[in-house]
Design a protein around this motif. Structure first.
Motif, PDB file in Angstrom:
ATOM      1  N   PHE A  74       0.829  -1.204   0.000  1.00 15.59           N
ATOM      2  CA  PHE A  74       0.000   0.000   0.000  1.00 15.59           C
ATOM      3  C   PHE A  74       0.867   1.258   0.000  1.00 15.59           C
ATOM      4  O   PHE A  74       0.646   2.190  -0.783  1.00 15.59           O
ATOM      5  CB  PHE A  74      -0.928  -0.022   1.227  1.00 15.59           C
ATOM      6  CG  PHE A  74      -1.678   1.254   1.479  1.00 15.59           C
ATOM      7  CD1 PHE A  74      -2.841   1.547   0.790  1.00 15.59           C
ATOM      8  CD2 PHE A  74      -1.222   2.163   2.438  1.00 15.59           C
ATOM      9  CE1 PHE A  74      -3.536   2.733   1.025  1.00 15.59           C
ATOM     10  CE2 PHE A  74      -1.908   3.337   2.689  1.00 15.59           C
ATOM     11  CZ  PHE A  74      -3.070   3.627   1.976  1.00 15.59           C
ATOM     12  N   LEU A  75       1.886   1.278   0.860  1.00 13.89           N
ATOM     13  CA  LEU A  75       2.776   2.444   0.921  1.00 13.89           C
ATOM     14  C   LEU A  75       3.582   2.593  -0.364  1.00 13.89           C
ATOM     15  O   LEU A  75       3.789   3.714  -0.849  1.00 13.89           O
ATOM     16  CB  LEU A  75       3.716   2.311   2.118  1.00 13.89           C
ATOM     17  CG  LEU A  75       3.072   2.403   3.502  1.00 13.89           C
ATOM     18  CD1 LEU A  75       4.114   2.147   4.576  1.00 13.89           C
ATOM     19  CD2 LEU A  75       2.408   3.757   3.713  1.00 13.89           C
ATOM     20  N   ALA A  76       4.056   1.462  -0.907  1.00 11.27           N
ATOM     21  CA  ALA A  76       4.826   1.532  -2.150  1.00 11.27           C
ATOM     22  C   ALA A  76       3.975   2.081  -3.287  1.00 11.27           C
ATOM     23  O   ALA A  76       4.437   2.904  -4.092  1.00 11.27           O
ATOM     24  CB  ALA A  76       5.365   0.141  -2.508  1.00 11.27           C
ATOM     25  N   ARG A  80       4.650   5.477  -5.404  1.00 10.38           N
ATOM     26  CA  ARG A  80       4.759   5.479  -6.863  1.00 10.38           C
ATOM     27  C   ARG A  80       3.778   6.469  -7.491  1.00 10.38           C
ATOM     28  O   ARG A  80       4.102   7.155  -8.460  1.00 10.38           O
ATOM     29  CB  ARG A  80       4.499   4.072  -7.410  1.00 10.38           C
ATOM     30  CG  ARG A  80       5.664   3.104  -7.207  1.00 10.38           C
ATOM     31  CD  ARG A  80       5.486   1.863  -8.045  1.00 10.38           C
ATOM     32  NE  ARG A  80       4.311   1.093  -7.664  1.00 10.38           N
ATOM     33  CZ  ARG A  80       4.300   0.139  -6.743  1.00 10.38           C
ATOM     34  NH1 ARG A  80       5.423  -0.162  -6.113  1.00 10.38           N
ATOM     35  NH2 ARG A  80       3.199  -0.515  -6.458  1.00 10.38           N
ATOM     36  N   ALA A  81       2.576   6.544  -6.913  1.00 11.78           N
ATOM     37  CA  ALA A  81       1.575   7.472  -7.443  1.00 11.78           C
ATOM     38  C   ALA A  81       2.038   8.915  -7.285  1.00 11.78           C
ATOM     39  O   ALA A  81       1.902   9.738  -8.196  1.00 11.78           O
ATOM     40  CB  ALA A  81       0.235   7.260  -6.737  1.00 11.78           C
ATOM     41  N   VAL A  82       2.608   9.239  -6.130  1.00 10.19           N
ATOM     42  CA  VAL A  82       3.104  10.596  -5.895  1.00 10.19           C
ATOM     43  C   VAL A  82       4.305  10.879  -6.787  1.00 10.19           C
ATOM     44  O   VAL A  82       4.430  11.965  -7.369  1.00 10.19           O
ATOM     45  CB  VAL A  82       3.469  10.779  -4.404  1.00 10.19           C
ATOM     46  CG1 VAL A  82       4.152  12.118  -4.189  1.00 10.19           C
ATOM     47  CG2 VAL A  82       2.231  10.658  -3.532  1.00 10.19           C
ATOM     48  N   ALA A  83       5.194   9.875  -6.910  1.00  2.86           N
ATOM     49  CA  ALA A  83       6.399  10.069  -7.711  1.00  2.86           C
ATOM     50  C   ALA A  83       6.072  10.293  -9.182  1.00  2.86           C
ATOM     51  O   ALA A  83       6.821  10.966  -9.898  1.00  2.86           O
ATOM     52  CB  ALA A  83       7.325   8.863  -7.562  1.00  2.86           C
ATOM     53  N   ALA A 114      11.115  -0.059  -4.446  1.00  2.00           N
ATOM     54  CA  ALA A 114       9.679  -0.007  -4.182  1.00  2.00           C
ATOM     55  C   ALA A 114       9.324   1.199  -3.317  1.00  2.00           C
ATOM     56  O   ALA A 114       8.278   1.823  -3.488  1.00  2.00           O
ATOM     57  CB  ALA A 114       9.231  -1.299  -3.490  1.00  2.00           C
ATOM     58  N   HIS A 115      10.224   1.545  -2.397  1.00  8.00           N
ATOM     59  CA  HIS A 115       9.969   2.677  -1.508  1.00  8.00           C
ATOM     60  C   HIS A 115       9.993   3.998  -2.265  1.00  8.00           C
ATOM     61  O   HIS A 115       9.165   4.882  -2.019  1.00  8.00           O
ATOM     62  CB  HIS A 115      11.020   2.704  -0.396  1.00  8.00           C
ATOM     63  CG  HIS A 115      11.029   3.980   0.393  1.00  8.00           C
ATOM     64  ND1 HIS A 115      10.085   4.277   1.335  1.00  8.00           N
ATOM     65  CD2 HIS A 115      11.858   5.060   0.338  1.00  8.00           C
ATOM     66  CE1 HIS A 115      10.325   5.472   1.840  1.00  8.00           C
ATOM     67  NE2 HIS A 115      11.398   5.963   1.247  1.00  8.00           N
TER      68      HIS A 115
END
Length: 285
Positions: A74-76, A80-83, A114-115
């Motif tokens: 979920f955090l990854a 990714r969405a923000v990045a 992934a982070h």
């Protein structure tokens, strides 16, 4: 069920990674009280207790163990969405000591990717001494190395224990010089081993010098010599022979993470790296 709160999930995953409310609060730059509030909010939202806490131990509950991998995913996905909204890629140079690198390295790099998908990591493998020199010269931004000499800086990731390893059929007769294999250039652990032999009055000779750890491992596995290895990285099929041949014990060391990175995103990436390293070592020790 209402939507999950990213900060609350981050608090839970950080506690799970570090197995400590104190270290989790330090890693996230907040207080233990704030961490506890976020965890309680997540547990209330999910309807399950995720962390079991006693005065001596912090561990995942049965429900927490089921949830933790999904929480990391979920955090990854969130990162990714923000990045994806930013075209700017960041990079840093990471040195990993070749005699420290083990099977956990691909896992560590995958966890970092992934982070933070916007982070490009340039990995350099070398011995600890060369990496420490490169770090001090500013050529690399971070390094995972074995602690050398009396240098005390760096974040301790794990202890490192050593032994004398040889093939089961290796023969060392009393009165003969002990046949050693070593990397070239030699590392600090080899120097410590040589000094220990000298102090114990044990004659030795270097019969095999290799340019890579795999070459030295092959020489030892073939029964040509003995060598000092980290107990976790000794070649398959070899045995610890210090008692068999009366060899001196070797002091333990530490694996440390050094960094000059100061921006928040890079430091968070390093915290992820450190947590992944500790987690892997805990599962394999």
């Amino acid at each position: 069920m209402s939507a999950l709160d990213v900060d609350a999930v981050q608090a839970f995953v950080t506690i799970a990674n570090l197995q400590s409310f104190t270290r989790a609060a330090e890693a996230l730059g907040t207080t233990q009280g704030a961490i506890s509030v976020k965890l309680k909010r997540l547990e209330d939202r999910l309807g399950h207790k995720l962390i079991e806490r006693t005065p001596r131990m912090v561990r995942l509950s049965a429900q927490g163990a089921l949830f933790v991998d999904s929480a990391r995913d979920f955090l990854a996905a969130h990162d990714r969405a923000v990045a994806a909204l930013s075209a700017t890629r960041r990079r840093f140079a990471l040195g990993i000591a070749a005699h420290v690198a083990g099977p956990e390295v691909p896992t560590l790099l995958a966890r970092l990717n992934a982070h933070d998908p916007t982070l490009t990591i340039e990995v350099r493998l070398d011995n600890s001494r060369n990496l420490l020199d490169a770090f001090d010269r500013g050529e690399i931004d971070a390094a995972i190395v074995r602690r050398e000499d009396d240098r005390r800086d760096g974040e301790v990731l794990a202890p490192e224990h050593f032994g004398w390893f040889a093939a089961p059929g290796f023969v060392h007769r009393p009165g003969e010089a002990l046949r050693l294999a070593a990397l070239t250039p030699v590392c600090g652990v080899h120097d410590v081993a040589i000094h220990a032999l000298d102090a114990a009055g044990i004659a030795w000779t270097e019969v095999f010098l290799g340019g890579g750890s795999s070459v030295v491992s092959d020489a030892v596995s073939a029964g040509l010599a003995t060598a000092v290895f980290s107990c976790r990285l000794a070649p398959a099929g070899t045995i610890e022979v210090s008692q068999k041949f009366g060899l001196p014990p070797l002091a333990s060391s530490e694996i440390v993470l050094l960094s000059t990175l100061s921006d928040m995103q890079s430091r968070q990436a390093l915290r992820t790296l450190a947590a992944a390293f500790r987690e892997h070592r805990a599962h394999t020790s």
